[in-house]
Design an enzyme around this catalytic site. Structure first.
Site, PDB file in Angstrom:
ATOM      1  N   ASP A   1     -21.060   2.895  -7.402  1.00 16.78           N
ATOM      2  CA  ASP A   1     -20.073   1.923  -6.782  1.00 16.78           C
ATOM      3  C   ASP A   1     -20.816   1.255  -5.648  1.00 16.78           C
ATOM      4  OD1 ASP A   1     -17.268   1.571  -5.513  1.00 16.78           O
ATOM      5  OD2 ASP A   1     -18.494   1.805  -3.879  1.00 16.78           O
TER       6      ASP A   1
ATOM      7  N   LYS B   1     -14.338  -5.334  -6.551  1.00 16.77           N
ATOM      8  CA  LYS B   1     -15.226  -4.822  -7.538  1.00 16.77           C
ATOM      9  C   LYS B   1     -15.182  -3.434  -7.565  1.00 16.77           C
ATOM     10  CE  LYS B   1     -18.291  -2.755  -5.591  1.00 16.77           C
ATOM     11  NZ  LYS B   1     -18.908  -1.798  -4.809  1.00 16.77           N
TER      12      LYS B   1
ATOM     13  N   SER C   1       1.012  -1.300   0.021  1.00 20.28           N
ATOM     14  CA  SER C   1       0.008  -0.109   0.073  1.00 20.28           C
ATOM     15  C   SER C   1       0.982   1.380   0.140  1.00 20.28           C
ATOM     16  CB  SER C   1      -0.852   0.188   1.277  1.00 20.28           C
ATOM     17  OG  SER C   1      -1.903   0.919   1.177  1.00 20.28           O
ATOM     18  N   ARG C   2       0.636   2.126  -0.724  1.00 25.12           N
ATOM     19  CA  ARG C   2       1.399   3.327  -1.037  1.00 25.12           C
ATOM     20  C   ARG C   2       1.049   4.390   0.410  1.00 25.12           C
ATOM     21  NH1 ARG C   2       3.934   5.054  -5.461  1.00 25.12           N
ATOM     22  NH2 ARG C   2       2.913   3.428  -6.649  1.00 25.12           N
TER      23      ARG C   2
END
Lengths: 302, 302
Positions: A159, A81, A26-27
């Site tokens: 979303d 998703k 993860s950044r």
């Protein structure tokens, strides 16, 4: 390692005997105690940590490049998703996965809600006369800090709405298509905050969807299917199924939750050497943008 | 029996020895002398005129229902571009055609422009470094009275732009996807009047498209492909190909035109019992709507 990774993926992986969490990447997000953590996929590759598969839980806008890199490593890929920001990139990832002989999984977590398979079984034998989808939630409650959702490629109200579509495409026995759609774009956003869609199918079945991200008070994640045998309703995003006789179906999936079901499925397709990439929910969303009328509504400020 | 039917389909059918125009159908448009004419497909079916195949040249918003009706009659179906108003309906027509054992043809007339196949052949052996698509035309000149183009489902500037995409998807050896897009919507329209799209592929190839419906003066339907062997350019919508050495390729297709080529192809797939439905151009358009940023621009008045 954003919200969904911590809330759902880490516990589901911990509960699956076939899968071990070997590293996190993860950044900006935080890792997990005692698990190696890297800033990006290049650092992970360089680390030499042994990896068979990755689950990609980034926003859709940046997922394709990471997925292509993982496929090139020969890793199986689990996509949160929606599986991509565009249909073309998903088609291409699928082709790359097939060429590399790895498994690609376009996951739709709501399909693993406990009411979904019993609803599908009931509807397989029924004559359906009307479908009503009501998916109204408060973006401020459920998506704090997730500004990407209302940016271009973030899908806006689709979303959550794509979860409804992933269920409806699973439980209805015939495919359907959009006849009309209206999308509400906040004056300061590139993705819609609400949408009303009329779908139909070859038999003229009316399927109405009402998606809204501005719902305060009671929240709705409901699907009602009217049939010749009475009306079936799914509530709470598919978690609860009420059959026409008033009974609630029982089902083992309720025991462990949607993401446990997703990881069981992922392990299953990896063992079988298959991919599972159903683009139907994403295609309906793209079609809604393509086909829909656009209304400009009040600017949204979190 | 709108503009494209009279301008292109009728002459192309007249020039094809395998195909005879048995009837025309149009709610508002005019028929052809000495050919039976009907108001709608139901009248045609009731007439008993013997039909093997239909070419559907309506706007995309109303085409699906007519196509489904024709497939149910067992007629082969030629779809003008775009093949539908949504991707889901095209997938479903394809499934229905396969089930009925008839041929479905998603036609892309620009692919039959004379420069296209020679460009494809040249590019198959080249290393491509940059692609620039410039498709700028005057909507008032080329689409008089076609208000449906700027309505929801009419695709706006993608109505001509999809022609460019049908060529680029044919001549480039690898698939590509959208990375960024900006769509200009007139304040009074539900479809964009201009769009700027940055595509790329797995190798990072930059593919830039500039579509604009507001081009007065000189018109542009150009595609430039820079390669390790120099730059190839297609002009006039694919009609003219200039190779890096300055030569213009010769080709027999120039002798009779795009629609003649389309009807030859249609006859060919009907004889072979096949369908020809490439959704790639339509998928890129849907992806542009899905992924793109929206800008509101000056209202459009024809």
């Amino acid at each position: 390692m954003g919200k969904i990774a911590h809330d759902q993926h880490v516990p589901a992986i911990a509960g699956n005997a076939d899968i071990t969490l070997a590293a996190t990447v993860s950044r900006h997000g935080e890792g997990i105690a005692d698990v190696p953590h890297f800033k990006d996929i290049d650092e992970l590759i360089a680390s030499g940590v042994a990896i068979d598969a990755v689950a990609l839980c980034t926003p859709p806008q940046v997922r394709r490049a990471i997925a292509a890199r993982a496929i090139a490593q020969g890793w199986h890929v689990f996509l949160e998703k929606p599986p991509g920001a565009t249909l073309a990139e998903v088609a291409q990832l699928r082709a790359a996965a097939d060429a590399a002989g790895i498994s690609l999984f376009a996951s739709w977590h709501s399909r693993y809600a406990p009411g979904v398979e019993p609803a599908r079984a009931f509807l397989a034998d029924a004559t359906i006369t009307k479908v009503t989808v009501t998916w109204r939630e408060d973006i401020r409650v459920w998506h704090p800090g997730q500004a990407w959702i209302l940016e271009a490629g973030g899908f806006g109200v689709f979303d959550p709405g794509i979860n409804a579509l992933s269920i409806v495409t699973r439980i209805l026995p015939r495919p359907f298509f959009i006849e009309e759609a209206e999308l509400d774009f906040p004056a300061n956003c590139d993705a819609p905050i609400a949408a009303r869609i009329r779908f139909s199918d070859d038999a003229g079945l009316p399927i109405d969807a009402d998606f809204d991200f501005r719902q305060e008070g009671p929240q709705s994640w409901d699907i009602a299917v009217e049939t010749d045998r009475g009306t079936l309703t799914l509530h709470d995003g598919g978690a609860r199924l009420v059959l026409p006789d008033g009974s609630e179906a029982e089902h083992k999936a309720a025991l462990h939750g949607e993401y446990a079901g997703l990881y069981e499925r992922f392990a299953e397709i990896v063992r079988a050497g298959q991919s599972d990439v159903d683009i139907a929910p994403l295609r309906h969303v793209a079609d809604a943008f393509l086909r829909g009328r656009r209304l400009t509504v009040e600017a949204f400020v979190e």
